[in-house]
Every structure is written in C-alpha cells, then in structure tokens.
Design an enzyme around this catalytic site. Sequence first.
Site, short mmCIF file in Angstrom:
data_model
loop_
_atom_site.label_atom_id
_atom_site.label_comp_id
_atom_site.label_asym_id
_atom_site.label_seq_id
_atom_site.Cartn_x
_atom_site.Cartn_y
_atom_site.Cartn_z
CB SER A 153 -1.09 -0.05 1.17
OG SER A 153 -1.91 0.97 1.07
CG ASP A 246 -6.99 -3.05 -3.08
OD1 ASP A 246 -7.45 -1.77 -2.57
OD2 ASP A 246 -5.75 -3.21 -2.96
CG HIS A 276 -5.91 -1.99 0.78
ND1 HIS A 276 -4.93 -2.03 -0.34
CD2 HIS A 276 -5.27 -1.27 1.82
CE1 HIS A 276 -4.19 -1.15 0.12
NE2 HIS A 276 -4.25 -0.92 1.29
#
Length: 305
Positions: A153, A246, A276
């Site tokens: 991320s 996600d 996610h």
Amino acid sequence: MLHPQVEVSLAIRRRPSADVLAADPYAQLLFARAAMEESNEAECGPAIPLPVVVDVDADGVPCRLYATGVDAPVFVYVHGGGWCYGSIETFDRLCRRIADRSGCAVLSVGYRLAPEHVFPAALDDVETALAWIRKEGAGLGVDPSRLAIGGDSAGGQLATVAARRQRDAATPLDYQVLIYPAIDPMTASESYDEVGGHGLDRESMRLAWESFVPDPALRFSPDVAPLAVADLTGMPPTLLITAEYDVLRDEGADYADALLAAGVPVVHVRYAGVNHGFARKLVLFDAARAAADHIAASLRAALTF
C-alpha cells in the site's frame, strides 16, 4: 466472488463512530492508528520464533532486523497504513514469515508518519535505512550486496520510489516486491467505483494522500507519483501483488504494465476474492499465508546468486 474471510476480517477491527467521522481528519487518523494496533494479535496471530529478532537504530530511524542465518541477503520492508498509521509491530508477523520462508534477513523500517511528518520525511527515512544497511550490514552478519526492497500500500509507494531513486543514484536494488501499492494521487482508476468499500474507499485514500503530501503541487512529482517518472527502464525485477476487491487494484495493474513496457521483468499476481490489507492478516486469510510464501520464494530465487 468476495471470500467469506473478508467479512470476518472486517468485523474484528474497531470502526469509528459518526462523531469521530464528523470530527477533523486528524481525529480519524488517530482512531485508525489505535484500531490497527489494538487488532494486531487478532488479525495476524502468533509470532514465529526466529534466531534473530532485534530492534536497531538505523542512523536515527527505528528498524527491526529478522534473520535466520548468517550472510543472508537483505529484504528491506516498508509497511503500509496510508502513510499515517501502521508500525513495525503491526507488520511483525508478516516479516517473520517472510524471513523464515525465504532465508533472507528482513529489515522492517519504522518511518515517520503523517500528518505530523509530511513528505518527504517517510521517504527520507527509507533511504536512510537503505544507506545504513549497506554500510552496517556486514557487521550485523548479513549480506547487503544482495539487497531488495518491498512494501504494501503506502509502503509499496515508498518502496518503489526509493528503488527508482537508487537506480538514479547508480546504486540499483536487485528486486522489489509491491503489495497493492498506492500509485495514483488522483484516485481516478475504475476500481474505486467498481469495488469501493470492503475496508478502503476513495474518501479514505484521498485523506491519506492529502495528509502525506499537503501541497497539491507536489503530488504529481516523480517522488510521489511513480507513474510520473518519464523512464522506468532499469527498475529492479518486480513481484507485484494486487487484490480483486481493492480500490488500488487497477493502479497497481497499470504500474505493472508500465514496468513491463519499460522492459522490466514483472510478475503480477491478483489474489481473487480478497480485499485491501489482506496480506498481513495471516491468521484470518488463507491467501495471506499463500502470498507471504510466494514473496519468500520469489526473494529466495531473486537473491540467491
């Protein structure tokens, strides 16, 4: 189809009340930090014991080194959390599993968080940790001549920007692992509309980008937006992982395509049915354990030379 493990995972972490959501953005970020730390054990499970787990000071940057043997190659890991939360501790279980399965030493970087420390503080800390392990690694019993970087991320964004800067400094890294990396400050990809929710949405990502880089004029510089780089040639071979449910899915795929177009060897794997943040939640997701072992295998193959 959304995997039932997603719903189980979403029920574990404490969610903000309407009062917190109506408060200033900083209150939301503080809530998210606390909730992630509180849920760590329930999401990530017990710690795998390793021969070496030691907290180190990398020229002022707190890091944790994991190792299973001597003269091991090094994987520098940059945790996720929207540049605003997450920590060495919340990614401890993932780093342990990667070290255990790969035979690599893992250096987990505790970079400074936004909004208290805005861009480029976090990137500076990652680069400081890289320079430190190159300088001190041999004395710690690891082999920094074989060096990879990775992150998830926001950590994926920091990792790949650092990798590009290392390329430009003629000190290239050998490999990078990007787990659902945050690539696009515009939050414009179709996946935001197709799969919004499931723990992450456009509003929360916009808050993260704005907290990390408050100056809009900087958000499309190469050190913030990886796709703003004119030439990706010479970037390290890459394992890029995305998740079906996600909002960052499509921008991760776009970055994989851009690397491929620049001649960079890329393996892009999309994990079906998950959302996610799944990769660190080893006790909740079968896919998390599979992803960690895939990362470990790819590191072993890339750095054993």
